[in-house]
Design an enzyme around this catalytic site. Structure first.
Site, PDB file in Angstrom:
ATOM      1  N   ASP A 349       0.772  -1.262  -0.397  1.00  0.00           N
ATOM      2  CA  ASP A 349       0.091  -0.457  -0.040  1.00  0.00           C
ATOM      3  C   ASP A 349       0.872   1.471  -0.299  1.00  0.00           C
ATOM      4  O   ASP A 349       1.946   1.383   0.649  1.00  0.00           O
ATOM      5  CB  ASP A 349      -0.972  -0.156   1.236  1.00  0.00           C
ATOM      6  N   GLU A 378       1.542   0.619  -4.498  1.00  0.00           N
ATOM      7  CA  GLU A 378       0.908   1.552  -5.263  1.00  0.00           C
ATOM      8  C   GLU A 378       2.583   1.897  -5.300  1.00  0.00           C
ATOM      9  O   GLU A 378       2.890   2.827  -4.521  1.00  0.00           O
ATOM     10  CB  GLU A 378      -0.119   2.555  -4.447  1.00  0.00           C
TER      11      GLU A 378
END
Length: 666
Positions: A349, A378
């Site tokens: 994340d 990400e």
């Protein structure tokens, strides 16, 4: 006292929220001692339990023993002794199995409060106290024979992203352990109409990897009130090295959540499916009062120029991965999940908050365990991190991180429209000007002469060295799911139109040379009632409605056909940038909203020769000129047939129906 020393002390004072300046013998965080051994905070044996805690700024440290994981008085208090490299240690004699414990650290005369530590591997209900257990007793029967399903190349991966509760909570699914880890151990569940659900659905679909939304212990769900409706995605970490209790059948028993997580992994492995964990090392749910802050105030988080907590995560803090013991923590935690739980991959994340060195060290450490463990994340942050952009694991720096992939928002946005602007559609609904972005995704984000030399349209920045560093997707848990997005960008769209557009979008994803990724339920036109940010919304919004599998069976069969085609034909997953540049060429089409390409020859030994794919997002048929020849049709008019085919075409031109894809080969 020099200015540097004063700044360090002020930073610590701000971090713990005290009015007084914290005393420290260190001029900067870089001077904190680094513990080189294996980072274990509790080691159990019947003769005694050994406790360790890294707390270099502490004056005193105590271990508090409890009978229960929550409530009750302290049964015993043990003073820890200072050891080398910032460690404190203590030994409690006797068999303490079944007891619970917490540390309490004293800094500048102030006790920071109970914490299970930062490396707790078993906890009681709600994770406030760590548990003393024998980890060997948590292994389910057959665990020692559990093996990862075979994986030859990262380019062979097909990812299915799911949330435990979404996937199995619907009563129509016929799953006994709804919303639990064990839901993914029931291998023959189905709806009342006979449609396969759960793990049987995954096998039928053909995916290779399941991406589980956060499954570590998180803060937002009260595990003592599971009879009360509660929901969260889980991006609020509490104890990084323990499975989440709300997904266990008994959150009060520390061994249950561990054993059931392992049972889930083993069941998926037996089904031929690997397991990816969504990990959130970039921030914690709490700042003040977190396990990090109660142990070594200030150290685990970055501070801004004013000495306040930095907030590139948008959640109140950002962890300092560049600091030696934070880096060590992340690496050891990831390796622990890979070793103890046999996890096969990690999705980071807000990976862009972490530094490049840390991500490369994670890759190196996992290579030592199994080089087929997949890493992606990400490639961005929610705010501006405190490190220079050149040092961060952002998407534009992925070329510096071999073996690590990132999501392509360029491909996503070119297909369905930009993030945060839900009313704006793109290629799939027929908005012109997005063809180059789609082509960028088709080649897997690598440099390609027909894309780089486009003088008419803006070309996305090339950031992938290989296509396996490029995650191809059109929707995920964030933002609107694909069906809801299509409804917003094409108001009044009929069900046949929605089905056609969904198929077209997924065709682009699964014929991309990158690693394809699909959000759970997209294959059966899942919707979330138009809710953009559903992270804490009830089951009525988030649950997959398994009746959709019957209602939209043709979409499921189409996506299943795309996956089967990709797995059977390596031309769609060459895995090598030079091979892609050599074999994949785009076919010129004068009209807008059409992307056509040919995979020349039979790369990687593919049984298909000269495969042609046309994506037509227009509302009318399109004629496309192709090399003269005789072709077999594998996909046309929203149908796929890889066995008998859908007919033959002879000549140098094909006609592709509106809002559909056509795939032919020699």
């Amino acid at each position: 006292m020099n200015a540097k020393h004063l700044l360090a002390m002020l930073t610590l004072a701000t971090a713990v929220g005290c009015n007084s300046i914290q005393r420290s013998s260190f001029d900067s965080f870089d001077e904190y001692p680094v513990y080189e051994g294996k980072w274990e905070e509790m080691t159990y044996s019947p003769a005694g339990t050994h406790f360790s805690l890294w707390a270099p700024t502490a004056q005193e440290v105590r271990v508090m023993l409890y009978e229960k994981g929550q409530g009750g008085a302290v049964q015993r208090m043990i003073s820890m002794q200072q050891a080398a490299d910032g460690m404190w240690q203590a030994v409690a004699e006797g068999d303490l199995k079944g007891s619970f414990y917490a540390f309490n650290v004293k800094i500048d005369g102030i006790w920071q409060g109970d914490t299970p530590g930062v490396m707790a591997k078993a906890v009681g209900v709600n994770g406030d106290r760590a548990a003393i257990i024998d980890m060997r007793e948590t292994n389910p029967q057959g665990w020692e024979k559990d093996v990862r399903p075979p994986l030859k190349s990262f380019s062979d991966i097909i990812i299915y992203e799911m949330h435990h509760r979404d996937f199995s909570i619907d009563t129509v699914a016929g799953i006994k352990h709804r919303g639990k880890f064990l839901a993914l151990t029931e291998d023959s569940t189905h709806t009342y109409l006979g449609e396969k659900t759960g793990i049987a659905h995954l096998k039928e679909l053909g995916v290779t990897h399941v991406h589980l939304l956060p499954s570590f212990d998180f803060s937002s769900v009260d595990e003592t009130k599971l009879n009360k409706p509660q929901y969260n995605w889980g991006y609020d970490p509490k104890n990084y090295n323990v499975p989440e209790g709300s997904y266990a059948t008994d959150p009060y028993k520390p061994d249950v959540r561990i054993r059931e997580f392992k049972q889930m992994v083993m069941a998926l492995h037996r089904a031929g499916i690997r397991v990816i964990m969504d990990v959130v090392y970039n921030h914690t749910a709490l700042t003040k009062g977190s396990n990090f802050e109660r142990t070594v105030p200030g150290y685990f988080y970055r501070q801004d120029s004013e000495g306040k907590f930095a907030n590139a995560s948008g959640c109140g803090n950002e962890t300092a991965s560049e600091r030696a013991m934070v880096r060590k923590f992340i690496i050891e935690s990831v390796c622990y999940w890979a070793n103890e739980y046999h996890v096969d991959g990690f999705r980071f994340d807000l990976m862009g908050i972490h530094d490049i060195v840390t991500m490369k060290e994670i890759r190196k450490a996992l290579d030592g365990i199994d080089p087929t463990i997949f890493i992606y994340g990400e490639g961005w942050a929610a705010g501006t991190p405190q490190l220079p952009a050149s040092e961060l694991a952002m998407k534009n720096n992925v070329y510096q991180m071999p073996g690590i992939a990132a999501f392509s928002d360029e491909f996503r946005d070119s297909l369905r429209g930009p993030f945060g602007k839900d009313e704006k559609g793109a290629f799939v609904i027929g908005r012109p000007g997005h063809e180059t972005g789609v082509k960028f995704g088709i080649v897997g984000g690598i440099a390609h002469p027909q894309i780089n030399n486009d003088s008419v349209r803006r070309v996305p920045k090339i950031w992938a060295n290989t296509p396996s560093q490029f995650i191809s997707y059109v929707s995920c848990h964030d933002d609107l799911c694909l069906t809801d997005r299509l409804k917003v960008t094409l108001p009044g769209a009929s069900v046949p139109e929605l089905k056609a557009l969904q198929k077209l979008a997924e065709t682009a994803v699964f014929t991309s040379q990158g690693v394809p990724f699909i959000f759970a339920g997209d294959e059966i036109l899942r919707d979330r009632k138009g809710v953009v940010n559903a992270y804490n919304k009830p089951d009525e919004i988030n649950a997959i409605d398994w009746r959709n599998k019957t209602a939209y069976r043709e979409v499921f069969d189409y996506v299943r056909g795309l996956i089967a085609m990709r797995k059977a034909h390596p031309a769609f997953r060459m895995g090598n940038a030079d091979l892609i540049r050599k074999h994949l060429e785009f076919i010129h089409v004068p009209a807008t909203n059409v992307v056509a390409f040919r995979i020349k020859g039979s790369p990687c030994g593919d049984k298909w020769l000269n495969t042609i794919v046309v994506l037509n997002a227009r509302t009318e048929p399109i004629k496309v000129n192709i090399p003269e020849g005789k072709y077999w049709i594998a996909c046309r008019d929203g149908k796929i047939d890889l066995i008998l085919g859908l007919g033959m075409i002879t000549g140098n031109q094909i006609t592709v129906s509106p809002r559909s894809a056509m795939i032919i080969h020699q």
